[in-house]
Design an enzyme around this catalytic site. Structure first.
Site, PDB file in Angstrom:
ATOM      1  N   LYS A  56       0.805  -1.223   0.000  1.00 37.83           N
ATOM      2  CA  LYS A  56       0.000   0.000   0.000  1.00 37.83           C
ATOM      3  C   LYS A  56       0.845   1.284   0.000  1.00 37.83           C
ATOM      4  O   LYS A  56       0.469   2.289  -0.571  1.00 37.83           O
ATOM      5  CB  LYS A  56      -0.940   0.029   1.213  1.00 37.83           C
ATOM      6  CG  LYS A  56      -1.922  -1.135   1.289  1.00 37.83           C
ATOM      7  CD  LYS A  56      -3.136  -0.863   0.484  1.00 37.83           C
ATOM      8  CE  LYS A  56      -4.315  -1.812   0.645  1.00 37.83           C
ATOM      9  NZ  LYS A  56      -4.142  -3.145   1.112  1.00 37.83           N
ATOM     10  N   GLU A  79     -10.234   6.111   2.716  1.00 34.19           N
ATOM     11  CA  GLU A  79     -11.039   5.048   3.301  1.00 34.19           C
ATOM     12  C   GLU A  79     -10.093   3.929   3.715  1.00 34.19           C
ATOM     13  O   GLU A  79      -8.979   3.838   3.201  1.00 34.19           O
ATOM     14  CB  GLU A  79     -12.017   4.507   2.257  1.00 34.19           C
ATOM     15  CG  GLU A  79     -11.427   3.492   1.266  1.00 34.19           C
ATOM     16  CD  GLU A  79     -10.362   4.043   0.328  1.00 34.19           C
ATOM     17  OE1 GLU A  79     -10.296   5.281   0.158  1.00 34.19           O
ATOM     18  OE2 GLU A  79      -9.565   3.239  -0.224  1.00 34.19           O
ATOM     19  N   SER A 139       2.029  -9.760  -1.075  1.00 30.54           N
ATOM     20  CA  SER A 139       1.609  -8.358  -0.962  1.00 30.54           C
ATOM     21  C   SER A 139       1.787  -7.777   0.431  1.00 30.54           C
ATOM     22  O   SER A 139       1.922  -6.565   0.585  1.00 30.54           O
ATOM     23  CB  SER A 139       0.145  -8.221  -1.393  1.00 30.54           C
ATOM     24  OG  SER A 139      -0.675  -9.135  -0.683  1.00 30.54           O
TER      25      SER A 139
END
Ligand SMILES: *Cc1c(COP(=O)(O)O)cnc(C)c1O
Length: 389
Positions: free
Chosen positions: A84, A106, A373
Protein backbone atom coordinates in the site's frame (compact mmCIF):
# COMPACT_ATOMS: atom_id res chain seq x y z
CA UNK A 1 -9.82 3.37 -26.28
CA UNK A 2 -12.26 5.81 -24.68
CA UNK A 3 -10.61 8.00 -22.06
CA UNK A 4 -10.81 6.44 -18.62
CA UNK A 5 -11.97 3.09 -20.00
CA UNK A 6 -10.36 -0.33 -20.12
CA UNK A 7 -12.35 -1.99 -22.88
CA UNK A 8 -15.97 -1.73 -21.73
CA UNK A 9 -15.01 -1.11 -18.09
CA UNK A 10 -14.09 1.91 -15.98
CA UNK A 11 -15.39 5.41 -16.64
CA UNK A 12 -16.33 8.12 -14.20
CA UNK A 13 -19.85 7.76 -12.78
CA UNK A 14 -19.88 10.44 -10.09
CA UNK A 15 -22.16 13.28 -9.00
CA UNK A 16 -21.45 16.69 -10.61
CA UNK A 17 -19.85 17.91 -7.39
CA UNK A 18 -16.98 15.41 -7.77
CA UNK A 19 -16.19 16.19 -11.40
CA UNK A 20 -13.99 19.26 -10.67
CA UNK A 21 -11.60 17.56 -8.18
CA UNK A 22 -11.27 14.51 -10.45
CA UNK A 23 -10.44 16.77 -13.41
CA UNK A 24 -7.98 18.70 -11.26
CA UNK A 25 -6.34 15.39 -10.32
CA UNK A 26 -6.14 14.28 -13.96
CA UNK A 27 -4.45 17.56 -14.91
CA UNK A 28 -1.99 17.24 -12.02
CA UNK A 29 -1.08 13.71 -13.12
CA UNK A 30 -0.30 14.94 -16.64
CA UNK A 31 1.79 17.79 -15.24
CA UNK A 32 3.74 16.19 -12.39
CA UNK A 33 4.07 12.45 -13.05
CA UNK A 34 6.42 12.92 -16.05
CA UNK A 35 8.48 15.52 -14.12
CA UNK A 36 11.96 14.04 -13.42
CA UNK A 37 12.15 15.94 -10.12
CA UNK A 38 8.85 14.42 -8.95
CA UNK A 39 10.05 10.96 -9.93
CA UNK A 40 13.42 11.48 -8.21
CA UNK A 41 11.74 12.58 -4.98
CA UNK A 42 9.33 9.62 -5.08
CA UNK A 43 12.13 7.21 -5.82
CA UNK A 44 14.12 8.55 -2.85
CA UNK A 45 11.11 8.06 -0.55
CA UNK A 46 10.49 4.54 -1.86
CA UNK A 47 14.14 3.54 -1.38
CA UNK A 48 15.21 5.31 1.78
CA UNK A 49 11.93 5.57 3.66
CA UNK A 50 9.81 2.61 2.51
CA UNK A 51 12.57 0.05 1.85
CA UNK A 52 12.64 -0.56 -1.93
CA UNK A 53 13.82 -2.40 -3.86
CA UNK A 54 12.15 -5.39 -2.22
CA UNK A 55 13.89 -8.79 -2.50
CA UNK A 56 12.84 -11.61 -4.78
CA UNK A 57 13.05 -14.69 -2.56
CA UNK A 58 13.48 -18.22 -3.96
CA UNK A 59 11.60 -20.87 -1.92
CA UNK A 60 13.78 -24.02 -1.92
CA UNK A 61 11.53 -26.36 0.10
CA UNK A 62 8.21 -25.56 -1.58
CA UNK A 63 9.87 -25.53 -5.02
CA UNK A 64 11.15 -29.05 -4.51
CA UNK A 65 7.77 -30.28 -3.36
CA UNK A 66 5.94 -28.66 -6.31
CA UNK A 67 8.45 -29.50 -9.05
CA UNK A 68 8.77 -25.87 -10.10
CA UNK A 69 10.81 -22.81 -9.15
CA UNK A 70 8.77 -20.68 -6.77
CA UNK A 71 9.84 -17.09 -6.16
CA UNK A 72 8.19 -14.53 -3.87
CA UNK A 73 8.20 -10.77 -4.51
CA UNK A 74 8.60 -9.47 -0.97
CA UNK A 75 6.24 -6.48 -0.65
CA UNK A 76 5.68 -7.75 2.91
CA UNK A 77 9.06 -6.28 3.85
CA UNK A 78 8.00 -2.70 3.05
CA UNK A 79 7.43 -0.04 5.70
CA UNK A 80 3.90 -0.38 7.21
CA UNK A 81 3.79 -4.03 6.11
CA UNK A 82 2.31 -4.16 2.62
CA UNK A 83 2.44 -2.81 -0.94
CA UNK A 84 0.00 0.00 0.00
CA UNK A 85 2.81 2.44 0.83
CA UNK A 86 3.96 2.51 -2.85
CA UNK A 87 0.66 4.19 -3.66
CA UNK A 88 0.24 6.42 -0.61
CA UNK A 89 3.72 7.95 -0.92
CA UNK A 90 3.04 8.69 -4.59
CA UNK A 91 -0.36 10.23 -3.95
CA UNK A 92 0.85 12.21 -0.90
CA UNK A 93 3.71 13.67 -2.94
CA UNK A 94 1.30 14.54 -5.76
CA UNK A 95 -1.07 16.18 -3.24
CA UNK A 96 1.80 18.38 -2.02
CA UNK A 97 2.57 19.43 -5.60
CA UNK A 98 -1.12 20.30 -6.04
CA UNK A 99 -0.92 22.60 -3.01
CA UNK A 100 -3.21 20.46 -0.86
CA UNK A 101 -2.73 20.45 2.91
CA UNK A 102 -4.78 17.37 3.81
CA UNK A 103 -5.33 13.75 2.87
CA UNK A 104 -8.60 11.89 3.12
CA UNK A 105 -8.90 8.12 2.69
CA UNK A 106 -11.04 5.05 3.30
CA UNK A 107 -9.75 1.85 4.84
CA UNK A 108 -11.12 -1.67 5.37
CA UNK A 109 -8.64 -3.81 7.29
CA UNK A 110 -6.68 -0.67 8.12
CA UNK A 111 -3.56 -1.28 6.03
CA UNK A 112 -4.33 1.51 3.56
CA UNK A 113 -5.24 3.77 6.49
CA UNK A 114 -1.90 3.14 8.19
CA UNK A 115 0.06 3.61 4.95
CA UNK A 116 -1.80 6.87 4.25
CA UNK A 117 -1.28 8.09 7.82
CA UNK A 118 2.46 7.40 7.58
CA UNK A 119 2.80 9.18 4.23
CA UNK A 120 0.83 12.17 5.55
CA UNK A 121 3.02 12.41 8.66
CA UNK A 122 6.20 12.13 6.63
CA UNK A 123 5.14 14.83 4.14
CA UNK A 124 3.55 17.23 6.62
CA UNK A 125 -0.09 16.77 5.60
CA UNK A 126 -3.03 16.39 7.99
CA UNK A 127 -5.07 13.22 7.56
CA UNK A 128 -8.60 11.89 8.12
CA UNK A 129 -9.42 8.20 7.61
CA UNK A 130 -12.96 6.82 7.18
CA UNK A 131 -13.49 3.29 8.43
CA UNK A 132 -16.62 1.17 8.85
CA UNK A 133 -17.67 1.05 12.51
CA UNK A 134 -17.44 -2.76 12.56
CA UNK A 135 -13.93 -2.62 11.09
CA UNK A 136 -12.89 -0.07 13.75
CA UNK A 137 -13.68 -2.74 16.35
CA UNK A 138 -12.25 -5.69 14.40
CA UNK A 139 -9.01 -3.90 13.44
CA UNK A 140 -8.34 -2.11 16.72
CA UNK A 141 -4.54 -2.43 16.44
CA UNK A 142 -4.46 -0.60 13.11
CA UNK A 143 -6.76 2.12 14.49
CA UNK A 144 -4.19 2.71 17.24
CA UNK A 145 -1.36 2.82 14.71
CA UNK A 146 -3.21 5.46 12.65
CA UNK A 147 -3.81 7.55 15.77
CA UNK A 148 -0.16 7.27 16.80
CA UNK A 149 0.77 8.58 13.35
CA UNK A 150 -1.34 11.67 14.03
CA UNK A 151 -4.41 10.74 11.97
CA UNK A 152 -8.06 11.20 12.85
CA UNK A 153 -10.12 8.00 12.41
CA UNK A 154 -13.84 8.43 11.71
CA UNK A 155 -16.11 5.43 12.33
CA UNK A 156 -18.81 5.09 9.64
CA UNK A 157 -22.08 3.79 11.11
CA UNK A 158 -24.12 3.50 7.88
CA UNK A 159 -24.90 0.42 5.76
CA UNK A 160 -22.93 -2.73 6.52
CA UNK A 161 -20.46 -0.63 8.59
CA UNK A 162 -17.54 -1.92 6.47
CA UNK A 163 -15.30 -0.84 3.55
CA UNK A 164 -18.04 -0.17 0.96
CA UNK A 165 -19.70 2.34 3.30
CA UNK A 166 -16.36 3.90 4.30
CA UNK A 167 -15.72 4.67 0.60
CA UNK A 168 -19.18 6.24 0.22
CA UNK A 169 -18.59 8.40 3.30
CA UNK A 170 -15.12 9.45 2.12
CA UNK A 171 -16.44 10.44 -1.33
CA UNK A 172 -19.17 12.53 0.35
CA UNK A 173 -16.60 14.24 2.58
CA UNK A 174 -14.46 15.02 -0.49
CA UNK A 175 -17.37 17.00 -1.98
CA UNK A 176 -17.01 19.57 0.80
CA UNK A 177 -13.23 19.49 1.42
CA UNK A 178 -11.91 19.26 -2.16
CA UNK A 179 -10.26 22.69 -2.11
CA UNK A 180 -7.68 21.74 0.52
CA UNK A 181 -7.87 17.95 0.44
CA UNK A 182 -6.68 15.14 -1.80
CA UNK A 183 -8.63 11.86 -1.67
CA UNK A 184 -5.92 9.19 -1.44
CA UNK A 185 -7.84 6.24 -2.90
CA UNK A 186 -6.53 2.84 -1.78
CA UNK A 187 -6.81 0.53 -4.76
CA UNK A 188 -6.76 0.48 -8.57
CA UNK A 189 -10.52 1.00 -8.81
CA UNK A 190 -13.01 3.85 -8.40
CA UNK A 191 -13.69 6.65 -10.90
CA UNK A 192 -11.18 7.74 -13.55
CA UNK A 193 -8.36 8.70 -13.05
CA UNK A 194 -7.81 6.60 -9.87
CA UNK A 195 -7.36 3.21 -11.62
CA UNK A 196 -4.57 4.75 -13.75
CA UNK A 197 -3.01 6.71 -10.90
CA UNK A 198 -2.82 3.77 -8.50
CA UNK A 199 -1.54 1.45 -11.23
CA UNK A 200 1.17 3.95 -12.07
CA UNK A 201 2.45 3.92 -8.47
CA UNK A 202 2.16 0.13 -8.03
CA UNK A 203 3.87 -0.86 -11.30
CA UNK A 204 7.20 -0.61 -9.52
CA UNK A 205 6.40 -4.15 -8.26
CA UNK A 206 6.28 -5.68 -11.74
CA UNK A 207 9.15 -3.59 -13.13
CA UNK A 208 11.49 -4.72 -10.34
CA UNK A 209 10.31 -8.35 -10.66
CA UNK A 210 11.01 -8.31 -14.38
CA UNK A 211 14.59 -7.07 -13.92
CA UNK A 212 15.26 -9.38 -10.95
CA UNK A 213 14.09 -12.44 -12.90
CA UNK A 214 16.20 -11.46 -15.92
CA UNK A 215 19.24 -11.01 -13.65
CA UNK A 216 18.66 -14.29 -11.79
CA UNK A 217 17.41 -16.66 -14.50
CA UNK A 218 18.24 -14.89 -17.75
CA UNK A 219 14.60 -14.87 -18.86
CA UNK A 220 11.12 -13.65 -18.02
CA UNK A 221 9.05 -15.66 -15.51
CA UNK A 222 6.66 -18.28 -16.89
CA UNK A 223 3.86 -17.02 -14.65
CA UNK A 224 3.09 -14.19 -12.24
CA UNK A 225 0.44 -14.69 -9.56
CA UNK A 226 -1.21 -12.16 -7.22
CA UNK A 227 -4.28 -11.87 -5.01
CA UNK A 228 -7.07 -9.53 -6.11
CA UNK A 229 -9.14 -7.41 -3.73
CA UNK A 230 -9.68 -4.09 -5.51
CA UNK A 231 -6.73 -5.14 -7.62
CA UNK A 232 -3.80 -2.78 -6.89
CA UNK A 233 -1.02 -5.19 -5.92
CA UNK A 234 -2.09 -7.47 -8.78
CA UNK A 235 -2.18 -4.80 -11.48
CA UNK A 236 1.19 -3.49 -10.20
CA UNK A 237 2.66 -6.95 -10.78
CA UNK A 238 0.73 -7.74 -13.98
CA UNK A 239 0.84 -4.54 -16.01
CA UNK A 240 4.57 -4.62 -16.89
CA UNK A 241 4.07 -8.18 -18.29
CA UNK A 242 0.85 -7.67 -20.26
CA UNK A 243 2.71 -7.32 -23.58
CA UNK A 244 4.80 -10.46 -22.99
CA UNK A 245 2.62 -13.32 -24.27
CA UNK A 246 4.94 -15.97 -22.79
CA UNK A 247 4.13 -14.77 -19.25
CA UNK A 248 0.96 -16.33 -17.84
CA UNK A 249 -0.97 -13.87 -15.67
CA UNK A 250 -3.00 -15.31 -12.80
CA UNK A 251 -5.19 -13.38 -10.35
CA UNK A 252 -6.61 -15.08 -7.26
CA UNK A 253 -9.86 -13.94 -5.64
CA UNK A 254 -11.19 -14.76 -2.19
CA UNK A 255 -13.77 -17.53 -2.39
CA UNK A 256 -14.98 -17.18 1.20
CA UNK A 257 -15.93 -20.27 3.21
CA UNK A 258 -16.57 -22.35 0.09
CA UNK A 259 -19.96 -23.53 1.37
CA UNK A 260 -22.67 -23.68 -1.31
CA UNK A 261 -24.02 -20.18 -1.81
CA UNK A 262 -20.99 -18.59 -0.16
CA UNK A 263 -18.45 -17.87 -2.84
CA UNK A 264 -18.06 -14.48 -1.66
CA UNK A 265 -15.49 -11.96 -2.71
CA UNK A 266 -15.01 -13.30 -6.24
CA UNK A 267 -16.35 -10.35 -8.25
CA UNK A 268 -14.68 -11.62 -11.44
CA UNK A 269 -15.63 -15.26 -10.87
CA UNK A 270 -19.30 -14.80 -10.14
CA UNK A 271 -20.06 -11.08 -10.49
CA UNK A 272 -22.06 -9.26 -13.14
CA UNK A 273 -21.38 -5.82 -14.68
CA UNK A 274 -22.66 -2.73 -12.92
CA UNK A 275 -21.68 0.59 -11.37
CA UNK A 276 -20.10 0.94 -7.92
CA UNK A 277 -17.96 3.72 -6.45
CA UNK A 278 -17.85 5.67 -9.71
CA UNK A 279 -16.80 2.89 -12.11
CA UNK A 280 -18.48 0.33 -14.38
CA UNK A 281 -17.06 -3.07 -13.48
CA UNK A 282 -17.78 -6.62 -12.34
CA UNK A 283 -19.73 -6.65 -9.07
CA UNK A 284 -21.31 -8.95 -6.54
CA UNK A 285 -24.92 -7.78 -6.75
CA UNK A 286 -28.37 -9.28 -6.56
CA UNK A 287 -30.98 -9.24 -9.33
CA UNK A 288 -32.07 -5.76 -8.28
CA UNK A 289 -28.56 -4.33 -8.42
CA UNK A 290 -28.17 -4.28 -4.64
CA UNK A 291 -24.57 -4.95 -3.58
CA UNK A 292 -24.15 -8.30 -1.83
CA UNK A 293 -22.04 -8.20 1.30
CA UNK A 294 -18.74 -9.95 0.63
CA UNK A 295 -17.02 -12.23 3.08
CA UNK A 296 -13.51 -13.61 3.40
CA UNK A 297 -11.14 -14.64 6.17
CA UNK A 298 -8.88 -11.89 4.78
CA UNK A 299 -10.42 -8.46 5.31
CA UNK A 300 -8.21 -6.93 2.61
CA UNK A 301 -9.89 -9.00 -0.12
CA UNK A 302 -13.39 -8.22 1.14
CA UNK A 303 -14.50 -5.84 -1.62
CA UNK A 304 -17.64 -6.50 -3.69
CA UNK A 305 -16.15 -4.94 -6.85
CA UNK A 306 -12.84 -5.03 -8.69
CA UNK A 307 -10.70 -2.57 -10.64
CA UNK A 308 -11.79 -2.06 -14.27
CA UNK A 309 -8.49 -3.15 -15.81
CA UNK A 310 -8.88 -6.62 -14.29
CA UNK A 311 -12.41 -6.83 -15.71
CA UNK A 312 -10.89 -6.07 -19.12
CA UNK A 313 -7.98 -8.52 -18.73
CA UNK A 314 -10.51 -11.22 -17.89
CA UNK A 315 -12.82 -10.30 -20.80
CA UNK A 316 -9.93 -10.34 -23.30
CA UNK A 317 -8.55 -13.54 -21.73
CA UNK A 318 -5.09 -12.00 -21.29
CA UNK A 319 -5.32 -12.87 -17.59
CA UNK A 320 -7.14 -15.64 -15.76
CA UNK A 321 -8.81 -15.36 -12.35
CA UNK A 322 -9.47 -18.18 -9.91
CA UNK A 323 -11.13 -18.38 -6.49
CA UNK A 324 -9.41 -19.79 -3.42
CA UNK A 325 -11.43 -20.52 -0.28
CA UNK A 326 -10.53 -19.68 3.31
CA UNK A 327 -9.35 -23.20 4.19
CA UNK A 328 -6.90 -23.29 1.26
CA UNK A 329 -5.48 -19.87 2.17
CA UNK A 330 -4.99 -20.92 5.80
CA UNK A 331 -3.14 -24.09 4.71
CA UNK A 332 -0.86 -22.03 2.42
CA UNK A 333 -0.27 -19.58 5.29
CA UNK A 334 0.93 -22.46 7.50
CA UNK A 335 3.04 -23.99 4.74
CA UNK A 336 4.96 -20.74 4.16
CA UNK A 337 5.49 -20.28 7.91
CA UNK A 338 6.76 -23.83 8.46
CA UNK A 339 8.69 -24.47 5.29
CA UNK A 340 10.17 -21.10 4.34
CA UNK A 341 10.17 -19.10 7.59
CA UNK A 342 7.90 -16.32 6.32
CA UNK A 343 4.60 -15.24 7.92
CA UNK A 344 2.46 -13.89 5.05
CA UNK A 345 -0.72 -11.80 5.11
CA UNK A 346 -3.88 -13.87 4.64
CA UNK A 347 -4.56 -11.93 1.42
CA UNK A 348 -1.20 -12.97 -0.06
CA UNK A 349 -1.78 -16.52 1.21
CA UNK A 350 -4.65 -16.80 -1.31
CA UNK A 351 -2.25 -16.24 -4.23
CA UNK A 352 0.23 -18.73 -2.82
CA UNK A 353 -2.54 -21.29 -2.18
CA UNK A 354 -3.55 -21.44 -5.82
CA UNK A 355 0.01 -22.38 -6.82
CA UNK A 356 0.42 -24.89 -3.98
CA UNK A 357 -2.89 -26.57 -4.84
CA UNK A 358 -2.42 -26.57 -8.64
CA UNK A 359 1.20 -27.50 -9.46
CA UNK A 360 -0.10 -29.51 -12.44
CA UNK A 361 -1.10 -26.20 -14.07
CA UNK A 362 2.59 -25.47 -14.70
CA UNK A 363 5.29 -27.21 -16.73
CA UNK A 364 7.95 -29.01 -14.69
CA UNK A 365 10.66 -26.56 -13.67
CA UNK A 366 8.56 -23.49 -14.57
CA UNK A 367 9.58 -20.19 -12.95
CA UNK A 368 6.58 -18.88 -11.01
CA UNK A 369 6.52 -15.59 -9.11
CA UNK A 370 3.93 -15.02 -6.38
CA UNK A 371 3.48 -11.45 -5.17
CA UNK A 372 3.67 -11.53 -1.38
CA UNK A 373 1.61 -8.36 -0.96
CA UNK A 374 1.92 -8.08 2.83
CA UNK A 375 3.05 -9.58 6.11
CA UNK A 376 0.87 -11.52 8.53
CA UNK A 377 1.37 -9.58 11.77
CA UNK A 378 -2.04 -7.92 11.39
CA UNK A 379 -3.73 -11.32 11.12
CA UNK A 380 -2.59 -12.86 14.41
CA UNK A 381 -6.03 -12.56 16.09
CA UNK A 382 -7.73 -14.30 13.16
CA UNK A 383 -5.05 -17.00 13.08
CA UNK A 384 -5.61 -17.63 16.79
CA UNK A 385 -9.34 -18.01 16.17
CA UNK A 386 -9.05 -20.13 13.00
CA UNK A 387 -6.03 -22.28 13.82
CA UNK A 388 -5.89 -22.06 17.62
CA UNK A 389 -2.23 -20.97 17.46
C1 LIG B 1 -5.10 -4.23 0.92
C2 LIG B 1 -4.38 -5.50 0.69
C3 LIG B 1 -4.68 -6.34 -0.40
C4 LIG B 1 -5.81 -6.10 -1.34
O1 LIG B 1 -5.78 -4.91 -2.06
P1 LIG B 1 -5.42 -4.83 -3.60
O2 LIG B 1 -5.77 -3.44 -3.97
O3 LIG B 1 -6.26 -5.85 -4.32
O4 LIG B 1 -3.99 -5.13 -3.73
C5 LIG B 1 -3.89 -7.46 -0.60
N1 LIG B 1 -2.89 -7.78 0.25
C6 LIG B 1 -2.60 -7.02 1.32
C7 LIG B 1 -1.49 -7.43 2.22
C8 LIG B 1 -3.32 -5.85 1.59
O5 LIG B 1 -3.03 -5.11 2.65
Amino acid sequence: MRKGYFGDFGGCFVPESLVPPLQELEAAMAKFLPDPQFQAELSDLLCNYAGRETPLTFCPTLSKRLGLNLYLKREDLLHTGAHKVNNTLGQALLAKRMGKTSLLAETGAGMHGVATAAAAARLGLTCRIFMGADDVIRQAANVRRMKLLGTEVIAVESGTRTLKDAINAALREWVVTQKTTHYCFGTAAGPHPFPLLVRDFQCVIGRETRQQMLDRTGRLPDAVVACVGGGSNAIGMFHPFVDDPSVRIIGVEAGGTGEPGCYHSAALGRGTPGVLHGEYTMLLQDRNGQIEPSHSVSAGLDYPGVGPEHAMLQATKRAEYHPVIDRQALAAFQALCHEEGIIPALESSHALAWVLDNPGQFAKGANVVVNLSGRGDKDMDIIRKELGI
